[in-house]
Write an enzyme that holds these catalytic residues in place. Structure first.
Site, short mmCIF file in Angstrom:
data_model
loop_
_atom_site.label_atom_id
_atom_site.label_comp_id
_atom_site.label_asym_id
_atom_site.label_seq_id
_atom_site.Cartn_x
_atom_site.Cartn_y
_atom_site.Cartn_z
N CYS A 166 7.97 4.51 0.49
CA CYS A 166 6.63 5.89 1.09
C CYS A 166 5.30 4.28 1.16
O CYS A 166 4.58 4.70 2.16
CB CYS A 166 6.73 6.24 -0.41
SG CYS A 166 7.60 7.29 -1.52
N ASP A 167 5.53 2.94 0.14
CA ASP A 167 4.59 2.76 0.52
C ASP A 167 4.66 0.82 1.01
O ASP A 167 3.50 0.34 0.65
CB ASP A 167 3.34 2.50 -1.26
CG ASP A 167 3.60 3.79 -1.71
OD1 ASP A 167 3.00 4.31 -1.25
OD2 ASP A 167 3.36 4.10 -2.50
N CYS A 174 7.86 4.02 -5.35
CA CYS A 174 8.67 3.68 -3.99
C CYS A 174 8.30 3.42 -2.66
O CYS A 174 7.17 3.23 -1.94
CB CYS A 174 8.46 5.32 -3.54
SG CYS A 174 9.35 5.74 -2.08
#
Ligand code: NDP
Length: 317
Positions: A139-140, A136
């Site tokens: 997200c990261d 992701c």
């Protein structure tokens, strides 16, 4: 064994979406049964720091966020069960759910079984998920600031991730297993034109280096045309090789798109041949191939639970 009690609602999946649905349904006194399935906690449970979920200014660990949601749902009477669905009969009403050891009957069903990221399934990759291996970018990506990273895949997801990650990473190497890219021409051209993105074709990842250090140190690659192996020193590997929606058990009973995602009418109603299926609602990534965020999944779980309440009220409960 057959459980003769008819439930008001059963929620399939215990990720962000299913648990939000459980909190809402619980607060409406519906005593939801949550079937945790084979990936309890969903994708958040394999993430590390979540920095974009509103309300956590310093961020929160994915598993902790999920644990909090579980406690919150249980506080309102939700029952969590490690069971998973073997098959469902949506032609019957009440709906019948076969959990292997017994059948559960329910007036409503919220399908929040999510979509699982596709992985390379290398032992080294699996060992480093959350430690430099991620599926992701949204997200990261932030954690890849100033680093050289790799993105695996040749489709639109990989192009989108690579382009997004140029905001953080100093260099992005996109690795495609063949010479042919599945991405749409516009996305491919955009990625190819970007000065921070380098393309490697006909190449597979054989090993993610850094298992002992618990931190990605590089990738051992193999050119499939020449057989030549090489090391690419990167500190992050992002997978962009697609997702697998967990809706296989509903094939033939529900309208799914060509990749198996639920085609939800008005974002929440399931259908068969365009007709709404009585009492069966969809929430989260199982019907969302576009946004796939914890917060959008949570919002969608809330919507499904509110629809369940309305449905039960309209059907005399
Ligand atoms: P796709 O199935 O389109 O592409 C998957 C990519 O991953 C392919 O390049 C495939 O290679 C590769 N791949 C699959 N398995 C492996 C593996 N084990 N090892 C190495 N490589 C692998 O998935 P996407 O998620 O990219 O896209 C899904 C759908 O969503 C598409 O319809 C896409 O257009 C859409 N989408 C649209 C976006 C947009 O318009 N902004 C953004 C993201 C997705 P191979 O070709 O060799 O099989």
């Amino acid at each position: 064994m057959s459980d003769q009690t008819v439930r008001d609602t059963v929620i399939l999946g215990s990720g962000c979406s299913g648990l939000t649905a459980a909190i809402y349904a619980g607060r409406s006194n519906l005593k939801p049964l949550v079937l945790e399935g084979h990936e309890p906690g969903g994708q958040l449970s394999i993430t590390t720091l979540v920095e974009n979920f509103p309300g956590w200014p310093e961020g929160i660990q994915g598993p902790e966020l999920i644990e909090n949601m579980k406690k919150q749902a249980q506080r309102f009477g939700a029952e969590l069960s490690m069971a998973h669905l073997v098959s469902a009969d949506l032609t019957k009403y009440p709906i019948e759910l076969n959990l292997g050891s017994h059948i559960v009957k329910t007036r409503t069903l919220i399908i929040a079984s999510g979509a699982s990221a596709r992985w390379l399934n290398l032992p080294s990759e699996q060992a480093l998920i959350g430690h430099g291996v991620s599926s992701c970018a949204t997200c990261d990506g932030f954690f890849a600031r100033g680093k050289e990273i790799a993105v695996i895949g040749g489709g639109d997801s990989a192009m989108e991730e690579a382009l997004f990650l140029t905001r953080f990473a100093s260099k992005v190497t996109l690795i495609n297993r063949t010479a042919k890219f599945r991405a749409s021409p516009i996305m491919l051209e955009r990625a190819m034109a970007h000065s921070q993105i380098e393309f490697i074709s006909n190449t597979i990842v054989e090993e993610v280096l850094g298992v002992e250090e618990k931190d990605v140190k590089g990738l051992r690659l193999k050119n499939t045309a020449t057989g030549v192996e090489s090391i690419l020193p990167v500190s992050f590997m992002f997978l962009g090789i697609g997702h697998i929606p967990n809706a296989k058990m509903f094939e033939g009973q529900m309208d799914l798109d060509e990749d198996g995602y639920i085609l939800a009418k008005d974002d929440v109603y399931t259908t068969l041949n365009g007709e709404i299926i009585k009492g069966v609602f969809a929430a989260g990534d199982i019907k969302d191939r576009k946004y796939r965020q914890a917060i959008t999944a949570a919002g969608s779980g809330c919507m499904a639970a509110l629809e369940v309440e309305k449905f039960l009220e309209e059907h005399g409960r």
